[in-house]
Write a protein that holds these residues in place. Structure first.
Motif, PDB file in Angstrom:
ATOM      1  N   ARG A   1      10.040  13.016  10.607  1.00 14.98           N
ATOM      2  CA  ARG A   1       8.709  13.150  10.009  1.00 14.98           C
ATOM      3  C   ARG A   1       8.851  13.304   8.488  1.00 14.98           C
ATOM      4  O   ARG A   1       9.723  14.037   8.011  1.00 14.98           O
ATOM      5  CB  ARG A   1       8.010  14.364  10.616  1.00 14.98           C
ATOM      6  N   HIS A   2       7.990  12.612   7.732  1.00 12.45           N
ATOM      7  CA  HIS A   2       7.957  12.642   6.258  1.00 12.45           C
ATOM      8  C   HIS A   2       9.205  12.037   5.614  1.00 12.45           C
ATOM      9  O   HIS A   2       9.411  12.177   4.401  1.00 12.45           O
ATOM     10  CB  HIS A   2       7.766  14.076   5.728  1.00 12.45           C
ATOM     11  N   ASP A   3      10.027  11.370   6.388  1.00  8.07           N
ATOM     12  CA  ASP A   3      11.238  10.754   5.817  1.00  8.07           C
ATOM     13  C   ASP A   3      10.822   9.452   5.113  1.00  8.07           C
ATOM     14  O   ASP A   3      10.166   8.595   5.710  1.00  8.07           O
ATOM     15  CB  ASP A   3      12.233  10.444   6.935  1.00  8.07           C
TER      16      ASP A   3
ATOM     17  N   LYS B   1       8.847   4.378   5.391  1.00  9.92           N
ATOM     18  CA  LYS B   1       7.873   3.586   4.646  1.00  9.92           C
ATOM     19  C   LYS B   1       8.122   2.105   4.861  1.00  9.92           C
ATOM     20  O   LYS B   1       9.246   1.624   4.746  1.00  9.92           O
ATOM     21  CB  LYS B   1       7.965   3.931   3.160  1.00  9.92           C
TER      22      LYS B   1
END
Length: 409
Positions: free
Chosen positions: A52-54, A58
Motif C-alpha cells: 500500500r502507498h508504494d 503507479k
C-alpha cells in the motif's frame, strides 16, 4: 516480545478496559477480525505485487479500490471484516472467499456435532448459545450434505486383495417412508493383513435380504479388488453363506458365538440366563468338534425339555458354529464373536438414537457414515488392536498356508 508476553499484555489491557474476552465485541472477536484483515491485506499485496502507498504501483495497470465489509461466522462468533478490492476486479481472496460466509472451523464443528447425533436444530441452538453464531438449519443441512460426495468416493475406493477376516453385522434405524419403520443398515468390517480394522462399506437393506441381496454386496466388494477372504463372521444372516460360496468358494463362514448366546437367552427366563451361559460355555470352548458335540448333548438333556427352542436354535446353527473349533486359540479369539464390529455399532447406535428417525434412506446413511468417520480420532484404538495382531497373524498364516502371500505381509 515473546508470544506469552504479548498475550498477557492483551488480556491485561482487555480487563483494565472492561472488555470481555469472549462474546459479542470481545477480545477474541477483535483479534480474529484483525488477523483476518491483516491476512487479506497480505493477499492483495501479493496479487498486485506492491505494498500500500508504494510508488511502484503507479501506472501498474491495477491498484487497490477500497474494501467491502462482510460478516463471516467463525469459531468465536460472527466477525465483520473488510475485504480489499482492486480496480480490475481480478482479486480473488483465498482466506475468505467470495460468497463465503463461514470459515472452515465452523463446518468442521457442524460435522462433528452431527456425527455425535445432534439434530440440525440442536446444532443451530448450540452454535448460537456457545459462540453467538447464527447458523440456520438449512445451512447446517447444506454443510452435512457435502458429506455425501465423500461417502460415494469412500464407498467405491479400491480394497486389499485378501483379508484374513470379514465381519458382517447390522443396526436397525427408523426411516419414514410413508410410515416410520425399522430398516437395517449393514456394515462390513475387515481385519487387514496388517491388523487394522477397516469398514469396507455400508448398505441399506429393505427387508428382502437373501442370497440375491448378499450376492450383489459381495460382488461389489470383489469388483473393488477383494479376491480372497479367509473367514467371514456373521449372525446367521439369511442367504449370506450361499452368496459367500458363490463369490469366494474357499471362504469359511462362521456364526458369531456371542450372537448365538444372546439369541438363546430370548427363549429363557431371566433367572436361568446365568445357568444356561455356564452350561453352554463348555460347548463353544471345547477343544474339538467331537468334544463340543458331547457337551451339547449334555446341555440338551439338562435343558431340552424346559427350553426346546434353544436346543433347536443350536442344532440349526451347528454347521456355521463349528468351523472355528478346528483352529488355534489365537484365531478363535478373533473370530468367535463380532465384538470388533459391535463396538463400532455401539457408537453408531448412539448417534442414531439421538436422531430418533430419518426422513429417508440417504439421511440415515449420512448419519451412519459421519459416525464412522468420527471413530477413534486419536488412533489409540487402532494402535491397541494392531499390537495384539501378531499372534493371530502367525496362526492365520499357518492355517491358511499360501493364501496370505509374502506380498501381503
Amino acid at each position: 516480545m515473546t508470544d506469552e508476553q504479548l498475550i498477557s499484555m492483551l488480556v491485561g489491557r482487555a480487563r483494565s478496559e472492561g472488555l470481555q474476552l469472549t462474546g459479542e465485541g470481545g477480545l477474541l472477536q477483535q483479534l480474529t477480525k484483525r488477523v483476518l484483515e491483516s491476512a487479506l491485506e497480505g493477499e492483495i499485496t501479493d496479487h498486485l505485487g506492491y505494498d500500500r502507498h508504494d510508488p511502484a504501483g503507479k501506472n501498474s495497470g491495477n491498484s487497490r479500490n477500497g474494501s467491502r465489509t462482510k460478516t463471516v461466522v467463525t469459531d468465536v462468533g460472527p466477525v465483520e471484516v473488510r475485504v480489499p478490492r482492486d480496480v480490475a476486479g481480478t482479486f480473488e481472496p483465498q482466506l475468505v472467499r467470495k460468497r463465503q460466509r463461514r470459515l472452515s472451523g465452523v463446518d468442521e464443528m457442524v460435522l462433528s456435532l452431527s456425527a455425535k447425533g445432534l439434530t440440525h436444530g440442536e446444532i443451530s441452538a448450540h452454535l448460537a448459545e456457545v459462540y453467538g453464531a447464527q447458523v440456520s438449519k438449512q445451512t447446517i443441512s447444506t454443510i452435512t450434505d457435502k458429506v455425501m460426495d465423500g461417502m460415494a468416493e469412500w464407498q467405491n475406493r479400491p480394497l486389499d486383495r485378501v483379508y484374513p477376516v470379514l465381519f458382517v453385522d447390522a443396526i436397525n434405524v427408523k426411516i419414514r417412508d410413508g410410515h416410520v419403520a425399522n430398516r437395517p443398515i449393514y456394515l462390513v468390517m475387515a481385519v487387514t493383513v496388517d491388523g487394522h480394522r477397516d469398514i469396507l462399506g455400508i448398505w441399506a437393506g429393505d427387508g428382502g435380504e437373501g442370497a440375491k441381496h448378499w450376492l450383489a454386496v459381495l460382488t461389489e466388494l470383489k469388483n473393488r479388488g477383494v479376491d480372497d477372504v479367509l473367514m467371514l463372521v456373521c449372525d446367521g444372516l439369511k442367504g449370506l453363506p450361499q452368496a459367500v460360496e458363490a463369490v469366494w468358494p474357499r471362504t469359511i463362514v462362521q456364526t458369531c458365538v456371542i450372537h448365538l448366546l444372546r439369541n438363546s437367552f430370548r427363549y429363557a427366563s431371566r433367572q436361568d440366563w446365568d445357568k444356561i451361559a455356564r452350561e453352554l460355555k463348555p460347548v463353544y470352548t471345547a477343544p474339538t468338534e467331537e468334544a463340543a458335540l458331547e457337551r451339547f448333548y449334555e446341555f440338551s438333556e439338562l435343558w431340552g425339555q424346559k427350553y426346546p427352542a434353544i436346543v433347536r436354535l443350536w442344532e440349526t446353527s451347528w454347521a456355521e458354529f463349528v468351523p472355528f473349533l478346528a483352529f488355534d486359540i489365537e484365531i478363535r479369539k478373533v473370530i468367535c464373536s463380532t465384538n470388533a464390529i459391535e463396538s463400532v455399532n455401539a457408537r453408531i447406535r448412539k448417534a442414531v438414537r439421538a436422531r430418533g428417525h430419518f426422513p429417508n434412506e440417504n439421511a440415515a446413511l449420512k448419519c451412519v457414515f459421519m459416525a464412522l468417520m468420527s471413530l477413534d480420532p486419536t488412533g489409540k484404538g487402532r494402535k491397541r488392536w494392531t499390537m495384539r495382531w501378531k499372534a493371530p497373524l502367525n496362526a492365520f498364516q499357518i492355517a491358511f498356508e499360501g493364501r496370505l502371500t509374502p506380498a501381503n505381509l
